[in-house]
Design a protein around this motif. Structure first.
Motif, short mmCIF file in Angstrom:
data_model
loop_
_atom_site.label_atom_id
_atom_site.label_comp_id
_atom_site.label_asym_id
_atom_site.label_seq_id
_atom_site.Cartn_x
_atom_site.Cartn_y
_atom_site.Cartn_z
N GLU A 49 -6.94 14.18 1.06
CA GLU A 49 -8.36 14.22 0.73
C GLU A 49 -8.71 13.54 -0.59
O GLU A 49 -9.67 12.79 -0.68
CB GLU A 49 -8.83 15.69 0.70
CG GLU A 49 -10.29 15.85 0.38
CD GLU A 49 -10.70 17.31 0.30
OE1 GLU A 49 -11.90 17.57 0.16
OE2 GLU A 49 -9.82 18.19 0.37
N HIS A 50 -7.93 13.81 -1.63
CA HIS A 50 -8.24 13.25 -2.96
C HIS A 50 -7.65 11.86 -3.15
O HIS A 50 -8.17 11.06 -3.93
CB HIS A 50 -7.72 14.18 -4.05
CG HIS A 50 -8.29 15.57 -3.98
ND1 HIS A 50 -9.63 15.82 -4.07
CD2 HIS A 50 -7.69 16.77 -3.81
CE1 HIS A 50 -9.84 17.13 -3.96
NE2 HIS A 50 -8.68 17.72 -3.80
N GLY A 51 -6.56 11.59 -2.47
CA GLY A 51 -5.95 10.28 -2.56
C GLY A 51 -5.15 10.08 -3.84
O GLY A 51 -4.97 11.01 -4.64
N PRO A 52 -4.64 8.87 -4.06
CA PRO A 52 -3.90 8.58 -5.29
C PRO A 52 -4.79 8.83 -6.51
O PRO A 52 -5.99 8.55 -6.49
CB PRO A 52 -3.57 7.08 -5.15
CG PRO A 52 -3.67 6.79 -3.70
CD PRO A 52 -4.74 7.70 -3.16
N THR A 53 -4.19 9.37 -7.57
CA THR A 53 -4.94 9.61 -8.81
C THR A 53 -4.88 8.34 -9.65
O THR A 53 -3.84 8.02 -10.23
CB THR A 53 -4.35 10.80 -9.57
OG1 THR A 53 -4.29 11.95 -8.70
CG2 THR A 53 -5.21 11.14 -10.79
N GLN A 54 -5.98 7.63 -9.70
CA GLN A 54 -5.99 6.33 -10.35
C GLN A 54 -5.59 6.41 -11.82
O GLN A 54 -4.89 5.54 -12.34
CB GLN A 54 -7.37 5.69 -10.21
CG GLN A 54 -7.76 5.39 -8.76
CD GLN A 54 -6.78 4.44 -8.07
OE1 GLN A 54 -6.28 3.49 -8.68
NE2 GLN A 54 -6.49 4.72 -6.81
N CYS A 55 -6.02 7.47 -12.49
CA CYS A 55 -5.65 7.66 -13.90
C CYS A 55 -4.14 7.70 -14.08
O CYS A 55 -3.59 7.07 -14.98
CB CYS A 55 -6.29 8.96 -14.41
SG CYS A 55 -5.59 9.59 -15.95
N ARG A 109 -5.84 12.70 6.36
CA ARG A 109 -5.06 11.58 5.82
C ARG A 109 -6.00 10.41 5.53
O ARG A 109 -5.66 9.26 5.74
CB ARG A 109 -3.98 11.13 6.82
CG ARG A 109 -2.97 12.19 7.16
CD ARG A 109 -1.78 11.59 7.86
NE ARG A 109 -1.07 12.58 8.65
CZ ARG A 109 0.11 12.37 9.21
NH1 ARG A 109 0.70 11.20 9.10
NH2 ARG A 109 0.69 13.32 9.92
N ILE A 110 -7.15 10.73 4.99
CA ILE A 110 -8.20 9.74 4.82
C ILE A 110 -7.80 8.59 3.89
O ILE A 110 -8.34 7.49 3.98
CB ILE A 110 -9.49 10.44 4.32
CG1 ILE A 110 -10.68 9.50 4.43
CG2 ILE A 110 -9.32 10.96 2.91
CD1 ILE A 110 -12.02 10.18 4.15
N HIS A 111 -6.82 8.84 3.01
CA HIS A 111 -6.42 7.82 2.04
C HIS A 111 -5.10 7.15 2.40
O HIS A 111 -4.43 6.58 1.54
CB HIS A 111 -6.34 8.43 0.64
CG HIS A 111 -7.69 8.74 0.04
ND1 HIS A 111 -8.49 7.77 -0.52
CD2 HIS A 111 -8.36 9.90 -0.05
CE1 HIS A 111 -9.61 8.33 -0.96
NE2 HIS A 111 -9.56 9.63 -0.68
N LYS A 112 -4.72 7.20 3.67
CA LYS A 112 -3.43 6.62 4.06
C LYS A 112 -3.35 5.13 3.75
O LYS A 112 -2.26 4.60 3.46
CB LYS A 112 -3.15 6.87 5.54
CG LYS A 112 -4.14 6.27 6.51
CD LYS A 112 -3.80 6.63 7.96
CE LYS A 112 -4.83 6.12 8.93
NZ LYS A 112 -5.01 4.68 8.90
#
Length: 326
Positions: A215-221, A270-273
């Motif tokens: 849901e949140h995906g990779p943490t860009q920070c 898995r929205i950020h696959k």
């Protein structure tokens, strides 16, 4: 099946599990559990939290553990107010109450929901509870595998101080640190610790994931600040929660990303696959019917075995990582 053959097969085919067989060789063992923080109103727990706690107790009683690693979001939804907050008892002490879990230390770090309350009260609770260990917002731990001279370093981060509170109602990404100076100081501390680490296994733990398909995906920070350090200094694995499921990812350098966030809720997206590099994701489980899971980790002089254990005791996935080379 002969145990030697079983071990051989497990090294070839991740997912063939040997965790039900107690190891006789020197081993450091621990459970990694995130996002276990119950509910703020009666009944104060979820059924999933209770089932995961029960299976943790059974697994630790059978196989042993040296400690429990908490990966944040210890108290939903707004942390605790002070050191005498009743949530410490009803969400933690009364739920993880089996004999095997009571006698082992818990090492704590904070998640975004903890930061909505009073994290300093969670740190102060170290002086109240015999098993709650949370000396500071970020800190390091050093272990020697019993019966050997092989060493393990575990660096505990506060990824909320590093990156800020995530906006669950927007895109799930942290909005930036509240205090840039504190974030910079922690990042400097992390690099100093990584640079000086000579241990055979080097682990880093934080609440937010570096990589996630959910849901949140990779943490860009963290991709911009922490991931380059993990690669530069040859970290063995990064452990986290935040996503309410179980994931195992491994990058092209061999760093393992152990996501264990199924202590209280399950979320199956898995929205950020497509936001994770191809080939990184090796395991995902977010089906609510599994009713939660945790990671059980065994480190020997030869390998680090990561096993995802469902709340009914079923092995979901197993893989291995290996000591650092210098």
């Amino acid at each position: 099946m002969d145990i030697v053959l079983l071990l051989f097969l497990s090294s070839l085919l991740p997912g063939i599990c040997t965790y039900a067989v107690p190891r006789k060789d020197p081993t450091l063992r621990f459970v990694a559990l995130g996002d276990w923080g119950g509910l703020p109103l009666p009944p104060y727990t979820t059924r999933q939290q209770e089932l995961v706690a029960e299976e943790m107790g059974k697994t630790v009683a059978k196989l042993g553990a040296d400690f429990i690693l908490s990966l944040g979001d210890n108290f939903y939804y707004d942390g605790v107010t002070d050191v005498s907050d009743p949530r410490f008892k009803i969400t933690f002490e009364s739920v993880y109450s089996s004999e095997s879990l009571i006698k082992h230390p818990w090492y704590i770090l904070a998640g975004n929901h903890d930061h909505k309350g009073n994290v300093s009260a969670q740190i102060a609770y170290t002086n109240v509870s015999t098993r709650w260990n949370y000396p500071d917002y970020y800190y390091d731990l050093a272990f020697t595998i019993p019966g050997s001279n092989v060493t393990v370093r575990l660096l505990m981060l506060d990824t909320v101080q590093l990156c800020g509170i995530s906006d669950d109602f927007h895109d799930g990404q942290p909005r930036g640190p509240n205090n840039l100076k504190m974030a910079g100081t922690q990042l400097e501390w992390l690099e100093e610790k990584l640079q000086s680490a000579k241990e055979n296994y080097l682990l880093v733990a934080g609440h937010y994931p570096v990589w996630s398909v959910a849901e949140h995906g990779p943490t860009q920070c963290l991709i911009h600040t922490v991931e380059p350090l993990l690669k530069k200094y040859g970290v063995t694995a990064y452990l986290c929660g935040h996503e309410h499921n179980m994931q195992y990812l491994q990058d092209d350098q061999g760093i393992g990303y152990i996501l264990s966030g199924a202590g209280n809720f399950m979320e199956n997206s898995r929205i950020h696959k497509d936001d994770v590099p191809k080939g990184y994701l090796q395991f995902f489980q977010g089906d609510p019917e599994t009713m939660g899971a945790f990671a059980y980790i065994e480190i020997t002089p030869k390998e680090m075995t990561v096993t995802y254990v469902q709340s009914n005791g079923k092995c979901l996935f197993q893989t291995m990582l290996y000591p650092r080379t210098f």
